[in-house]
Structures are given as structure tokens and as C-alpha cells.
Write a protein that holds these residues in place. Structure first.
Motif, short mmCIF file in Angstrom:
data_model
loop_
_atom_site.label_atom_id
_atom_site.label_comp_id
_atom_site.label_asym_id
_atom_site.label_seq_id
_atom_site.Cartn_x
_atom_site.Cartn_y
_atom_site.Cartn_z
N GLN A 176 0.84 -1.19 0.00
CA GLN A 176 0.00 0.00 0.00
C GLN A 176 0.88 1.25 0.00
OE1 GLN A 176 -3.61 -1.23 2.85
NE2 GLN A 176 -1.60 -1.68 3.70
N THR A 177 0.46 2.27 -0.68
CA THR A 177 1.30 3.46 -0.84
C THR A 177 0.72 4.71 -0.19
OG1 THR A 177 0.29 3.93 -2.99
CG2 THR A 177 2.32 2.60 -2.98
N VAL A 178 -0.58 4.83 -0.10
CA VAL A 178 -1.17 6.07 0.40
C VAL A 178 -2.56 5.78 0.95
CG1 VAL A 178 -2.14 6.69 -1.85
CG2 VAL A 178 -1.68 8.50 -0.17
N SER A 179 -2.97 6.56 1.95
CA SER A 179 -4.31 6.47 2.49
C SER A 179 -4.82 7.90 2.68
CB SER A 179 -4.31 5.69 3.81
OG SER A 179 -5.63 5.48 4.28
N THR A 180 -5.91 8.04 3.41
CA THR A 180 -6.45 9.36 3.73
C THR A 180 -6.80 9.41 5.21
OG1 THR A 180 -8.75 8.80 3.30
CG2 THR A 180 -7.46 9.61 1.43
N VAL A 181 -6.90 10.62 5.72
CA VAL A 181 -7.31 10.79 7.11
C VAL A 181 -8.67 10.16 7.34
CG1 VAL A 181 -8.05 12.51 8.80
CG2 VAL A 181 -5.89 12.82 7.58
N GLY A 182 -9.61 10.39 6.43
CA GLY A 182 -10.95 9.84 6.60
C GLY A 182 -10.96 8.33 6.66
N LYS A 183 -10.19 7.68 5.80
CA LYS A 183 -10.15 6.22 5.78
C LYS A 183 -9.55 5.67 7.07
CE LYS A 183 -8.65 2.21 3.12
NZ LYS A 183 -8.16 1.49 4.32
N GLU A 184 -8.45 6.27 7.53
CA GLU A 184 -7.80 5.77 8.75
C GLU A 184 -8.65 6.05 9.98
OE1 GLU A 184 -5.21 3.71 8.57
OE2 GLU A 184 -5.44 4.02 6.41
N LYS A 185 -9.32 7.17 10.03
CA LYS A 185 -10.22 7.45 11.15
C LYS A 185 -11.34 6.41 11.24
CE LYS A 185 -11.75 11.63 11.91
NZ LYS A 185 -12.28 13.01 11.66
N LYS A 186 -11.79 5.95 10.09
CA LYS A 186 -12.90 5.00 10.06
C LYS A 186 -12.44 3.56 10.21
CE LYS A 186 -16.59 3.33 7.02
NZ LYS A 186 -17.18 3.42 5.65
N ASP A 187 -11.37 3.17 9.49
CA ASP A 187 -11.06 1.75 9.31
C ASP A 187 -9.78 1.25 9.96
OD1 ASP A 187 -13.34 1.53 7.74
OD2 ASP A 187 -12.27 2.03 5.89
N ASN A 188 -8.92 2.14 10.46
CA ASN A 188 -7.65 1.67 11.02
C ASN A 188 -7.93 0.70 12.18
OD1 ASN A 188 -5.20 1.78 12.89
ND2 ASN A 188 -4.43 2.92 11.13
N PRO A 189 -7.43 -0.55 12.10
CA PRO A 189 -7.77 -1.55 13.11
C PRO A 189 -7.29 -1.21 14.52
CG PRO A 189 -6.87 -2.59 11.14
CD PRO A 189 -6.64 -1.13 11.00
N ARG A 190 -6.27 -0.37 14.62
CA ARG A 190 -5.76 -0.01 15.94
C ARG A 190 -6.32 1.30 16.46
NH1 ARG A 190 0.71 -1.68 15.67
NH2 ARG A 190 0.36 -3.93 15.30
N PHE A 200 -6.94 1.07 23.37
CA PHE A 200 -5.73 1.12 22.53
C PHE A 200 -4.49 0.81 23.35
CE2 PHE A 200 -2.16 3.70 20.85
CZ PHE A 200 -1.99 3.05 19.64
N VAL A 201 -4.38 1.38 24.53
CA VAL A 201 -3.24 1.12 25.40
C VAL A 201 -3.15 -0.37 25.73
CG1 VAL A 201 -2.27 1.53 27.70
CG2 VAL A 201 -3.17 3.45 26.36
N ALA A 202 -4.27 -1.00 26.02
CA ALA A 202 -4.29 -2.43 26.33
C ALA A 202 -3.88 -3.26 25.12
CB ALA A 202 -5.68 -2.85 26.81
N LEU A 203 -4.36 -2.87 23.94
CA LEU A 203 -4.01 -3.58 22.71
C LEU A 203 -2.50 -3.53 22.47
CD1 LEU A 203 -5.87 -3.20 19.32
CD2 LEU A 203 -3.38 -3.09 19.41
N MET A 204 -1.91 -2.34 22.60
CA MET A 204 -0.49 -2.16 22.32
C MET A 204 0.39 -2.89 23.34
SD MET A 204 -0.54 -0.54 19.50
CE MET A 204 1.18 -0.05 19.29
#
Length: 234
Positions: A176-190, A200-204
């Protein structure tokens, strides 16, 4: 603006070449020492002068080309003042602007992966280093990492930008080369969706990752802008 995204396969590192078309002044974000000849060739082909190398943080998985390029081309090394890299020519802080010809590059402090992480914001795009990856983020278990701080940094400095803002990460391991703020706000698994800071702290805290293969060489070398690695190989 002149823009190229370059890839170093061993550490899956993206390096970014940005330049002003009028002044022909250029910067490289997160250059890798093994790729110096490639960078110089690209600069020469395009008729560019390298003004700065910009580090998003002190890397543990590859050696920076900052010192090699400084010695060969006269460029200046830019790092955050909290990175502990005294060899840097310009130690930046949050909110500073670098002017390279017509380019106006804003420094946004995004600590958490390390204590000295920054992202570089330029018009319609932001270069996030390891703070925010496509569908992921940098680890927080060494180099003064702090998961809570990373959560705050990403939400404050990156997710607050317009959703169409392009995200160019420091690495990607899946092509993957590029994403957007909107996509990461919605779909980022972390970090995306409605995940809470505590979750998030517990996951990390439970990732149980092995250390980067080049860490023993990369960390001391990068604390000297890459100079130790050059000296050891010469």
C-alpha cells in the motif's frame, strides 16, 4: 511541486522526495543509507539541490542517509529536539515551518512511537513516519514509547485534519502506498472507529513483537545521523 515516493525493500521504508519546481530546492523525508546513490541520481536527473533531510524519528529498522548526504551534497539534517540526536543541523519543535522555495512544511509533533516523533504536513498531505501507518501504527514498547501518548498525538495532530488529507506513511509491508485521514479514522484496526484510549493502550501492551533485525546497528548509527554505520563500513 515535484513529488516522488521511493521504497527500500529490506526494511519496507518509504522515502519521500519533495521539491519546489521554481527554486529546484528539495528535501528527502526518511532517507535510507543504502539508497544514497539512488537519491543522488534522482536529484541529478531532475536538476534539484538537496536542502534538507527530514527525519520523522530515530529509526530502529534502518540506518539514515542523513550524514552521507550531508557530506556529499551539503544538505542539513532535521530532527525533533526531543529525539536525542545532537548531530542534527536543525532541531525542530511543534508548529515550526520549513520553507523550501515555495514549499511550506509544517512540523507536527506526534510522539508515542518514540519520544521524538514528528509528522510533516504540506498542503493536501501529511507524512506520518511510524506514528500512523496504513491500517496500523508504530509499536510503543521501546525508545520511550508510550501508547497513550501515541493515541493522543494521532487524534490531535492527524485525525483533526480534513478527511481528504493524504497520508503517506514511513513503512508499508503489504504494497500500500497512500491512504487518507478519513479512511484511517474510520477503518484503522488499531486507532480507527470508536476505539477508546484505554482499549488502545491495552491492545499495544499485548502485541509481543520481536525487535527489528537491524536495531543493534541502526539505533547507535542514527543517534549520530548515520555516521557510525558509514565509518564501520569504510
Amino acid at each position: 511541486m515535484i513529488f516522488q515516493q521511493l521504497f527500500e525493500a529490506e526494511s519496507c521504508t518509504y522515502t519521500y522526495l519533495l521539491a519546489c519546481e521554481q527554486s529546484r530546492q528539495a528535501v528527502l523525508i526518511d532517507p535510507v543509507e543504502s539508497e544514497v546513490a539512488r537519491y543522488i541520481e534522482a536529484l541529478n536527473i531532475l536538476g534539484l539541490t538537496l536542502a534538507y533531510t527530514l527525519e520523522t524519528h530515530v529509526h530502529a529498522d534502518h540506518v539514515t542517509a542523513a550524514d552521507a548526504l550531508r557530506r556529499r551534497l551539503g544538505s542539513q539534517s532535521v530532527v525533533h529536539r526531543d529525539a536525542g540526536v545532537l548531530c542534527g543541523d536543525l532541531l525542530v519543535t511543534d508548529g515550526m515551518h520549513l520553507h523550501v522555495g515555495s514549499l511550506d512544511i509544517e512540523v507536527r509533533s506526534t510522539p508515542g512511537h518514540t519520544s521524538g516523533c514528528v509528522s510533516y504536513y504540506l498542503g493536501d498531505r501529511i507524512f506520518t513516519g511510524d506514528a500512523l501507518l496504513i491500517n496500523g501504527c508504530g509499536r510503543t514498547d521501546f525508545q520511550q514509547g508510550d501508547a497513550g501518548q501515541l493515541y493522543d498525538s494521532v487524534h490531535r495532530e492527524i485525525f483533526s485534519l480534513p478527511e481528504a488529507t493524504l497520508i503517506y506513511p514511513g513503512h508499508d509491508y503489504h504494497g500500500q502506498t497512500v491512504s487518507t485521514v478519513g479512511k484511517e479514522k474510520k477503518d484503522n484496526p488499531r486507532l480507527g472507529g470508536q476505539i477508546s484510549r484505554a482499549a488502545f493502550v491495552a491492545l499495544m501492551a499485548n502485541l509481543k513483537l520481536g525487535y527489528p533485525a537491524q536495531m543493534a546497528v541502526a539505533l547507535p548509527a542514527n543517534q549520530a545521523c548515520g555516521r557510525l554505520a558509514v565509518n564501520q563500513s569504510s
